[in-house]
Scaffold this motif. Structure first.
Motif, PDB file in Angstrom:
ATOM      1  N   TYR A 170       9.256   7.548   2.905  1.00 19.06           N
ATOM      2  CA  TYR A 170       9.474   6.038   2.803  1.00 19.06           C
ATOM      3  C   TYR A 170       8.704   5.642   1.555  1.00 19.06           C
ATOM      4  O   TYR A 170       9.251   4.706   1.003  1.00 19.06           O
ATOM      5  N   ILE A 171       7.520   6.325   1.455  1.00 21.33           N
ATOM      6  CA  ILE A 171       6.847   5.767   0.410  1.00 21.33           C
ATOM      7  C   ILE A 171       7.360   5.872  -0.952  1.00 21.33           C
ATOM      8  O   ILE A 171       6.967   5.363  -2.075  1.00 21.33           O
ATOM      9  N   CYS A 172       8.447   6.805  -1.313  1.00 17.00           N
ATOM     10  CA  CYS A 172       9.001   7.051  -2.392  1.00 17.00           C
ATOM     11  C   CYS A 172       9.806   5.830  -2.892  1.00 17.00           C
ATOM     12  O   CYS A 172      10.419   5.843  -3.984  1.00 17.00           O
ATOM     13  N   TRP A 188       1.939   9.303  -4.174  1.00 14.55           N
ATOM     14  CA  TRP A 188       1.153   8.308  -4.166  1.00 14.55           C
ATOM     15  C   TRP A 188       1.138   7.246  -4.849  1.00 14.55           C
ATOM     16  O   TRP A 188       1.316   7.487  -6.319  1.00 14.55           O
ATOM     17  N   PRO A 189       1.456   5.885  -4.633  1.00 16.53           N
ATOM     18  CA  PRO A 189       1.479   4.910  -5.407  1.00 16.53           C
ATOM     19  C   PRO A 189       0.237   4.838  -6.243  1.00 16.53           C
ATOM     20  O   PRO A 189      -0.928   4.923  -6.079  1.00 16.53           O
ATOM     21  N   ARG A 190       0.644   3.868  -7.539  1.00 19.48           N
ATOM     22  CA  ARG A 190      -0.527   3.844  -8.433  1.00 19.48           C
ATOM     23  C   ARG A 190      -1.401   2.611  -8.290  1.00 19.48           C
ATOM     24  O   ARG A 190      -0.521   1.568  -7.872  1.00 19.48           O
ATOM     25  N   GLU A 361       4.439   6.971   8.039  1.00 23.52           N
ATOM     26  CA  GLU A 361       4.797   6.689   6.577  1.00 23.52           C
ATOM     27  C   GLU A 361       3.537   6.496   5.633  1.00 23.52           C
ATOM     28  O   GLU A 361       3.918   6.363   4.647  1.00 23.52           O
ATOM     29  N   SER A 362       2.532   6.131   6.351  1.00 31.17           N
ATOM     30  CA  SER A 362       1.592   5.920   5.327  1.00 31.17           C
ATOM     31  C   SER A 362       1.263   7.137   4.588  1.00 31.17           C
ATOM     32  O   SER A 362       0.982   8.191   4.954  1.00 31.17           O
ATOM     33  N   CYS A 363       1.064   6.990   3.150  1.00 32.93           N
ATOM     34  CA  CYS A 363       0.581   8.183   2.371  1.00 32.93           C
ATOM     35  C   CYS A 363      -0.608   8.697   2.312  1.00 32.93           C
ATOM     36  O   CYS A 363      -0.950   9.559   1.942  1.00 32.93           O
ATOM     37  N   GLY A 364      -1.356   7.736   2.820  1.00 33.22           N
ATOM     38  CA  GLY A 364      -3.033   8.319   3.381  1.00 33.22           C
ATOM     39  C   GLY A 364      -4.058   8.070   2.365  1.00 33.22           C
ATOM     40  O   GLY A 364      -4.842   8.722   2.546  1.00 33.22           O
ATOM     41  N   GLN A 365      -3.577   7.637   0.999  1.00 27.82           N
ATOM     42  CA  GLN A 365      -4.387   7.352   0.039  1.00 27.82           C
ATOM     43  C   GLN A 365      -5.580   6.390   0.345  1.00 27.82           C
ATOM     44  O   GLN A 365      -6.677   6.581  -0.134  1.00 27.82           O
ATOM     45  N   CYS A 366      -5.137   5.266   0.799  1.00 24.37           N
ATOM     46  CA  CYS A 366      -6.278   4.262   1.239  1.00 24.37           C
ATOM     47  C   CYS A 366      -6.671   4.253   2.766  1.00 24.37           C
ATOM     48  O   CYS A 366      -5.697   4.268   3.693  1.00 24.37           O
ATOM     49  N   THR A 367      -7.741   4.389   2.817  1.00 31.67           N
ATOM     50  CA  THR A 367      -8.553   4.436   4.030  1.00 31.67           C
ATOM     51  C   THR A 367      -8.134   3.334   5.230  1.00 31.67           C
ATOM     52  O   THR A 367      -7.900   3.533   6.247  1.00 31.67           O
ATOM     53  N   PRO A 368      -8.082   2.165   4.688  1.00 32.03           N
ATOM     54  CA  PRO A 368      -7.477   0.977   5.654  1.00 32.03           C
ATOM     55  C   PRO A 368      -6.184   1.276   6.058  1.00 32.03           C
ATOM     56  O   PRO A 368      -6.022   0.774   7.144  1.00 32.03           O
ATOM     57  N   CYS A 369      -5.245   1.619   5.429  1.00 35.07           N
ATOM     58  CA  CYS A 369      -3.925   1.896   5.768  1.00 35.07           C
ATOM     59  C   CYS A 369      -3.745   3.051   6.357  1.00 35.07           C
ATOM     60  O   CYS A 369      -3.291   3.128   7.618  1.00 35.07           O
ATOM     61  N   ARG A 370      -4.273   4.194   5.989  1.00 32.17           N
ATOM     62  CA  ARG A 370      -4.056   5.276   6.792  1.00 32.17           C
ATOM     63  C   ARG A 370      -4.769   5.390   8.251  1.00 32.17           C
ATOM     64  O   ARG A 370      -4.083   5.524   9.207  1.00 32.17           O
ATOM     65  N   THR A 409      -7.305  -4.725   0.172  1.00 37.97           N
ATOM     66  CA  THR A 409      -8.017  -3.505   0.513  1.00 37.97           C
ATOM     67  C   THR A 409      -6.937  -2.274   0.293  1.00 37.97           C
ATOM     68  O   THR A 409      -7.533  -1.298   0.581  1.00 37.97           O
ATOM     69  N   THR A 410      -5.849  -2.366  -0.169  1.00 34.36           N
ATOM     70  CA  THR A 410      -5.048  -1.186  -0.304  1.00 34.36           C
ATOM     71  C   THR A 410      -4.466  -1.166  -1.696  1.00 34.36           C
ATOM     72  O   THR A 410      -4.245  -2.363  -2.233  1.00 34.36           O
ATOM     73  N   ILE A 411      -3.712  -0.073  -2.103  1.00 33.21           N
ATOM     74  CA  ILE A 411      -2.909  -0.063  -3.026  1.00 33.21           C
ATOM     75  C   ILE A 411      -1.826  -0.309  -3.415  1.00 33.21           C
ATOM     76  O   ILE A 411      -1.185  -1.015  -4.334  1.00 33.21           O
ATOM     77  N   CYS A 412      -1.026  -0.360  -2.125  1.00 33.26           N
ATOM     78  CA  CYS A 412       0.350  -0.743  -2.259  1.00 33.26           C
ATOM     79  C   CYS A 412       0.738  -1.512  -0.915  1.00 33.26           C
ATOM     80  O   CYS A 412       0.036  -1.802   0.061  1.00 33.26           O
ATOM     81  N   GLY A 413       2.018  -2.106  -0.943  1.00 31.08           N
ATOM     82  CA  GLY A 413       2.300  -3.193   0.148  1.00 31.08           C
ATOM     83  C   GLY A 413       2.735  -2.434   1.173  1.00 31.08           C
ATOM     84  O   GLY A 413       3.268  -3.245   2.318  1.00 31.08           O
ATOM     85  N   LEU A 414       3.000  -1.242   1.456  1.00 29.48           N
ATOM     86  CA  LEU A 414       3.118  -0.479   2.994  1.00 29.48           C
ATOM     87  C   LEU A 414       2.280  -1.151   3.900  1.00 29.48           C
ATOM     88  O   LEU A 414       2.731  -1.543   4.888  1.00 29.48           O
ATOM     89  N   ALA A 415       1.025  -1.429   3.755  1.00 29.59           N
ATOM     90  CA  ALA A 415       0.170  -1.722   4.670  1.00 29.59           C
ATOM     91  C   ALA A 415       0.380  -3.285   4.790  1.00 29.59           C
ATOM     92  O   ALA A 415       0.183  -3.603   6.424  1.00 29.59           O
ATOM     93  N   ASP A 416       0.997  -4.200   3.896  1.00 30.88           N
ATOM     94  CA  ASP A 416       1.032  -5.335   4.140  1.00 30.88           C
ATOM     95  C   ASP A 416       2.198  -5.520   5.202  1.00 30.88           C
ATOM     96  O   ASP A 416       2.511  -6.217   6.476  1.00 30.88           O
TER      97      ASP A 416
HETATM   98  S1  SF4 Z   1      -1.290   1.241   1.353  1.00 28.32           S
HETATM   99 FE1  SF4 Z   1      -2.303   2.928   0.402  1.00 28.32          FE
HETATM  100  S2  SF4 Z   1      -2.305   4.450   1.877  1.00 28.32           S
HETATM  101 FE2  SF4 Z   1      -0.895   2.770   2.591  1.00 28.32          FE
HETATM  102  S3  SF4 Z   1       1.034   3.681   1.569  1.00 28.32           S
HETATM  103 FE3  SF4 Z   1       0.275   2.162   0.336  1.00 28.32          FE
HETATM  104  S4  SF4 Z   1      -0.901   3.748  -1.306  1.00 28.32           S
HETATM  105 FE4  SF4 Z   1      -0.716   4.785   0.685  1.00 28.32          FE
END
Ligand code: SF4
Ligand SMILES: Cc1cc2nc3c(=O)[nH]c(=O)nc-3n(C[C@H](O)[C@H](O)[C@H](O)COP(=O)(O)O)c2cc1C
Ligand code: FES
Lengths: 455, 157
Positions: A170-172, A188-190, A361-370, A409-416
């Protein structure tokens, strides 16, 4: 006056994907004309003035995004087409790609010309095998007809389009995740900025646009801005930052309806009309309890909750334009994918399903999201097993509030998007969740508890 | 020892001119190898890395991110059947379908039948919600899959 579909006008035709038929319906005429008569900047300006906003989820004004590219850039500029379409319950891009690939390709050609790109990467999710093959066949036809390649139709304009298949993540679909994946790395989102328009694919200026956005570009160039602006909803005069919701939109209807399907309508239809008039109504003679108005990330509406100050109306009556879902606490219009949940379905099960998705589907990069998506899954799993604790609901909302780019707290909007359905479901259906905790009732899917929990 | 045939290597190399960097061919190469060999062995990873001028660990890193490719002694069956567990499918019997397939095939998700015929997987929404519950047979959608239809499907493979 009934609305005549434009984006979907050709999808039911025999061999709708073939170049010959597309040409017979006037296809590529506007591309040829633009190559002859228009400067790239004129195309960008027209798209900007049309009011077109991206169809991929964020609703960012398309022409405006194009103007963020550096001026007179000497090196390559890339266009990436986002055909990852993995937002749950969304499938409109699939229909366009399977049934009318040339309409999308013409938009890519026009957009590439506008932004002076000679190379477009068409990133398509792996699961769309048929769409991949019909689009690749259409691209092959275009090369054979001289519509792609070097010095297209003697204009001096060069363009290659390459398809690139994903691998089930999904993260792609997040634009910088897409770029990383395209480059052959983990998706991994930038951190932004820099935005892709400044530094994107292969560190070059890059525009990422959705498939439906491209189809809209084709129709805007063909039919003009007056046509586009005659459809949809003009900007809210009370909101100076609203760019309006112009144009036709592909809505997909899924879940507990009699006729799940993709329909094209002017922006702004209400959920109720969409479900009742176009989706065949709620199935089995039941009533809608909740609706997800734009892909799971957008959160939930409570179909029985009265709208403040609007007599007799409920959240079922919100308009599906870029502003509508926000008025009831949802994140936005998202992908305009509507999922209906009937009154016999447990919101505990629904929310568990949502949390299962985001945790997977969390990519695992950001701790709060993972960690946050993992906890939310664990807690909702406990709830559906009848082992919920009193404090669980507050913990869920607390976690949901803390993860995302909005809380910062995170890099991308998946967490929102992972937090929003949790917040809205618990806020709007709190009684149901509390009752479930109190009674200790188990999910009707209890047979599958082990199976699905195992992953 | 050669894990990849010359033909396969050539098909990987054919992707190189499409991209300004060789690393971008990692995903296409993994797909090519995976489709043909039903797995991506460590030897294959080394050979892909050689072609793309990468360290094998870079190829491995990308590959494992996707949880899509079978590797290290695991192998895909002849057909890969994905059963969707997304919300639209769950609402229309997707969980029961998944369970039915597991029961029928005698395997859990992620496993392959002992005769090597079918690998069963769960999928997140596969974008076929107008035909929920839906499955993906390799990369082709199968819509409105009742348990009866699933039984028919499983027999065909
Ligand atoms: S918020 Fe962070 S951990 Fe979650 S999917 Fe986006 S980049 Fe990955
Ligand atoms: C987690 C996540 C997933 C996304 N998935 C998609 C997607 O599948 N397709 C898409 O077009 N946009 C997706 N987006 C939005 C893209 O980041 C980007 O905004 C969009 O492709 C831009 O195209 P548009 O302006 O034409 O809408 C996603 C965003 C996030 C945060
Ligand atoms: S939820 Fe199964 S195809 Fe979308």
């Amino acid at each position: 006056m009934a609305f005549e579909p434009v984006l979907l006008a050709r999808v039911a035709k025999l061999n709708s994907g073939k170049l010959e038929g597309y040409r017979a319906d006037g296809g590529y005429a506007v591309f040829e004309k633009v190559l002859k008569d228009k400067q790239p900047l004129e195309v960008t300006t027209q798209v900007k003035d049309s009011g077109l906003r991206g169809r991929g989820g964020a609703g960012f004004p398309t022409g405006l995004k194009w103007t963020f590219l550096p001026k007179d850039h000497p090196g390559p500029i890339y266009l990436c087409i986002n055909a990852d379409e993995s937002e749950p319950c969304t499938y409109n891009n699939r229909i366009l790609m399977e049934k009318d690939p040339h309409q999308v390709l013409e938009g890519i050609m026009l957009s590439s010309y506008a932004i002076r790109s000679q190379c477009a990467y068409y990133y398509i999710r792996y699961e769309y095998g048929d769409a991949y093959r019909s689009t690749q066949a259409a691209i092959d036809e275009c090369y054979a007809a001289g519509l792609l390649g070097k010095n297209i139709l003697g204009s001096g304009f060069n363009l290659d389009i390459y398809m690139h298949r994903g691998a089930g993540a999904y993260i792609c679909g997040e634009e910088t995740g897409l770029i990383e994946s395209l480059e052959g790395k983990r998706a991994w989102p930038r951190i932004k900025p820099p935005f892709p328009a400044i530094e994107g694919a292969f560190r070059k200026p890059t525009i990422v646009n959705n498939v439906e956005t491209m189809a809209c570009v084709t129709q805007i160039l063909r039919r003009g801005n007056d046509w586009f602006k005659s459809l949809g909803v003009p900007p809210d005069p009370k909101n100076p930052r609203d760019a309006g919701s112009y144009g036709p939109k592909l809505y997909t209807i899924a879940g507990h309806v009699n006729e799940p399907k993709c329909v094209e309508l002017p922006m702004g239809i209400t959920v109720r009309d969409l479900v009742e008039k176009h989706g065949g109504g709620v199935w089995k003679g039941r009533k809608a309890k909740s609706v997800n108005p734009g892909g799971l990330s957008m959160g939930f509406a409570d179909c029985n909750l009265p709208l403040k100050g609007e007599d007799g109306k409920t959240e079922y009556d919100i308009p599906l334009d870029f502003n509508g879902p926000g008025k009831i606490g949802c994140l936005g219009l998202g992908t305009a994918a509507i999922t209906v949940i009937d009154d016999q379905t447990s919101m505990v099960d629904v929310l568990h399903n949502v949390c299962q998705f985001f945790s997977h589907e969390s990519c695992g990069q950001c701790t709060p999201c993972r960690e946050g998506t993992g906890w939310m899954l664990k807690i909702t799993d406990r709830l559906r097993r009848g082992q919920g604790r009193r404090e669980d609901l507050d913990v869920l909302v607390d976690v949901a509030d803390r993860i995302g780019i909005m809380p910062g707290t995170t890099i991308c909007g998946l967490a929102d998007g992972a937090g929003w359905p949790v917040k809205t479901a618990i806020r709007k259906f709190r009684r149901e969740f509390e009752d479930a905790i109190q009674s200790g009732a188990k999910s009707v899917h209890s047979k599958s508890l082990q199976l699905v929990g195992a992953h | 020892m050669n894990a990849l045939s010359e033909d396969l290597k050539n098909r990987i190399k054919a992707y190189l001119p499409r991209y300004p960097r060789k690393q971008a061919v990692v995903l296409p190469a993994l797909h090519l190898v995976h489709d043909e060999m039903r797995t991506v062995s460590n030897e294959a990873i080394v050979e892909i890395a050689e072609i793309l001028e990468l360290h094998p660990s870079e190829v491995h890193d990308t590959m494992t991110f996707y949880e899509f490719f079978k590797h290290d002694g695991d192998k895909l069956g002849k057909t890969r059947l994905w059963v969707c567990r997304g919300l639209a499918c769950m609402l229309r019997g997707g969980y029961e379908l998944l369970e039915h397939c597991e029961h029928k095939l005698g395997v859990k998700c992620g496993e392959t039948t002992s005769d090597g015929r079918i690998t069963l997987e769960f999928a997140e929404c596969i974008g076929a919600c107008d035909g929920a519950p839906a499955c993906l047979k390799d990369d082709v959608h199968v819509m409105n899959v009742t348990t009866a239809k699933a039984d028919e499907l499983l027999k065909q493979f």
